[in-house]
Design a protein around this motif. Structure first.
Motif, short mmCIF file in Angstrom:
data_model
loop_
_atom_site.label_atom_id
_atom_site.label_comp_id
_atom_site.label_asym_id
_atom_site.label_seq_id
_atom_site.Cartn_x
_atom_site.Cartn_y
_atom_site.Cartn_z
N GLY A 264 41.51 41.50 54.74
CA GLY A 264 42.09 42.07 53.53
C GLY A 264 41.88 41.19 52.31
O GLY A 264 41.54 41.68 51.22
N VAL A 265 42.05 39.88 52.49
CA VAL A 265 41.85 38.97 51.37
C VAL A 265 40.39 38.96 50.94
O VAL A 265 40.07 38.99 49.74
CB VAL A 265 42.33 37.56 51.76
CG1 VAL A 265 41.97 36.55 50.66
CG2 VAL A 265 43.83 37.55 52.00
N LEU A 266 39.47 38.92 51.90
CA LEU A 266 38.05 38.94 51.56
C LEU A 266 37.66 40.24 50.86
O LEU A 266 36.85 40.25 49.92
CB LEU A 266 37.21 38.74 52.81
CG LEU A 266 37.20 37.33 53.41
CD1 LEU A 266 36.37 37.32 54.69
CD2 LEU A 266 36.67 36.33 52.41
N GLY A 267 38.24 41.36 51.32
CA GLY A 267 37.96 42.63 50.65
C GLY A 267 38.44 42.63 49.21
O GLY A 267 37.75 43.15 48.32
N ALA A 270 36.07 40.47 47.20
CA ALA A 270 34.81 41.17 46.97
C ALA A 270 34.96 42.25 45.91
O ALA A 270 34.06 42.47 45.08
CB ALA A 270 34.31 41.77 48.28
N GLY A 271 36.11 42.93 45.90
CA GLY A 271 36.34 43.95 44.88
C GLY A 271 36.41 43.36 43.49
O GLY A 271 35.86 43.91 42.52
N ILE A 272 37.09 42.21 43.37
CA ILE A 272 37.18 41.56 42.07
C ILE A 272 35.81 41.09 41.60
O ILE A 272 35.43 41.27 40.43
CB ILE A 272 38.17 40.37 42.14
CG1 ILE A 272 39.58 40.88 42.42
CG2 ILE A 272 38.13 39.56 40.87
CD1 ILE A 272 40.59 39.78 42.66
N ALA A 273 35.04 40.50 42.53
CA ALA A 273 33.70 40.03 42.15
C ALA A 273 32.80 41.20 41.77
O ALA A 273 32.03 41.12 40.80
CB ALA A 273 33.09 39.25 43.32
N GLY A 274 32.87 42.32 42.51
CA GLY A 274 32.05 43.48 42.16
C GLY A 274 32.42 44.08 40.82
O GLY A 274 31.53 44.47 40.04
N TYR A 275 33.73 44.14 40.54
CA TYR A 275 34.13 44.67 39.24
C TYR A 275 33.66 43.76 38.10
O TYR A 275 33.23 44.23 37.04
CB TYR A 275 35.65 44.80 39.20
CG TYR A 275 36.20 45.18 37.85
CD1 TYR A 275 36.09 46.50 37.38
CD2 TYR A 275 36.79 44.23 37.02
CE1 TYR A 275 36.58 46.84 36.13
CE2 TYR A 275 37.28 44.57 35.78
CZ TYR A 275 37.17 45.88 35.33
OH TYR A 275 37.65 46.22 34.11
N THR A 276 33.74 42.45 38.35
CA THR A 276 33.31 41.51 37.31
C THR A 276 31.82 41.64 37.02
O THR A 276 31.38 41.56 35.86
CB THR A 276 33.64 40.07 37.74
OG1 THR A 276 35.03 39.96 38.02
CG2 THR A 276 33.26 39.08 36.66
N LEU A 277 31.03 41.87 38.06
CA LEU A 277 29.58 41.99 37.88
C LEU A 277 29.19 43.32 37.27
O LEU A 277 28.20 43.41 36.54
CB LEU A 277 28.87 41.81 39.24
CG LEU A 277 28.93 40.41 39.86
CD1 LEU A 277 28.32 40.43 41.25
CD2 LEU A 277 28.19 39.40 38.97
N ALA A 278 29.95 44.38 37.57
CA ALA A 278 29.53 45.72 37.14
C ALA A 278 30.11 46.17 35.81
O ALA A 278 29.59 47.11 35.21
CB ALA A 278 29.91 46.74 38.23
#
Length: 290
Positions: A264-267, A270-278
């Motif tokens: 859950g923490v990794l997910g 990953a969501g925060i990193a994906g939002y930051t990149l996109a």
């Protein structure tokens, strides 16, 4: 640089969390004791029983890691009992040795070791040879039986192994009549390694399947009879409610909780990193007319 730093920080946090979870799993997993690699007995061998029962009711109790021994005769039914908890995969090994005086047998004999759960249901062996033939000119035969992983809960109609006592029965199957009654020495060991959350299931057995406490009076002539006591013999505990050294597990905790939380923490990271990149960049608009 800001995006790269956030993404790198997320990955490092995830790796650190997985490492912590792995260490926790290693600390939580119990280590099964047993005999050492050089064949010597374990630390509990001094207290291991040196006799066997003749029925389920009089089965002699021993703990995993101990080497139980007994002297008997070919044709006898020898019984022992040991505890196994949820998440463990019991493995029973048996060794039968005949003295030199029994070398002149008329034919081969077949020995078998069977394992029954607390409801006296015979459990199948998934690994190992539980039946072996002892040649006429041989003196030793070794048997092995690995059961399925003990479940914390099962449907009433199933034959799944459940936490509680497990009976071991050793006997000879095929032997000529003239070969029955020969002296034999039997050795029994049990290992119960923990398989971890990969074998965990939902639900919990309210009470482990253990027999009621009984006693066996050992008479002077070596006969085993039921009862609380007998003249000339000391009563010993038999198939009593023996339990693991750490007690029975509650049935709800497994290392799956650790990996679920880590996932859950990794997910989330990953969501925060994906939002930051996109997400689109928001640059301030320049002065009009420029």
């Amino acid at each position: 640089m800001r995006i790269t730093g956030m993404f790198t920080g997320s990955l490092l946090a995830g790796v650190l969390l997985l490492g912590t979870a792995g260490s926790a799993v290693a600390d939580e997993t119990p280590t099964t004791t047993g005999s050492s690699s050089d064949g010597s007995d374990s630390s509990d061998s001094a207290e291991a029983p040196t006799e066997a029962g003749t029925s389920f009711r009089t089965a002699t109790a021993f703990r995993p890691g101990q080497r139980a021994t007994a002297d008997g005769s070919s044709g006898d039914y020898l019984y022992w009992v040991f505890p196994a908890d949820a998440g463990q995969r019991p493995t029973v090994t048996a060794k039968v040795t005949l003295p030199e005086s029994a070398a002149a047998r008329k034919g081969a004999t077949t020995w078998q070791v069977d394992v029954y759960d607390g409801l006296r249901r015979r459990q199948p062996c998934v690994y190992g040879a539980q039946t072996k033939a002892l040649a006429a000119d041989a003196r030793t035969v070794e048997l092995r039986c690995t059961l399925r992983t003990v479940r914390a809960w099962a449907e009433p109609w199933s034959n799944d192994p459940l936490p509680g006592s497990y009976y071991v029965r050793l006997t000879v199957l095929n032997a000529q009549e003239v070969d029955l009654g020969l002296p034999v020495r039997a050795e029994i060991e049990a290992a119960t390694p923990d398989k971890g959350g990969a074998s965990a299931v939902g639900g919990r057995l309210t009470v482990p399947l253990t027999p009621g406490r009984t006693t066996v009076a050992a008479a002077d002539d070596g006969d085993r009879t039921g009862g609380d006591s007998a003249p000339g013999g000391a009563a010993r505990p038999a198939a009593s409610g023996i339990e693991p050294e750490d007690g029975w597990s509650s049935g709800w905790w497994t290392d799956r909780w650790i990996w679920t939380a880590a996932g859950g923490v990794l997910g989330a990271l990953a969501g925060i990193a994906g939002y930051t990149l996109a997400r689109p960049s928001r640059r301030p608009a320049g002065p009009r007319g420029v």
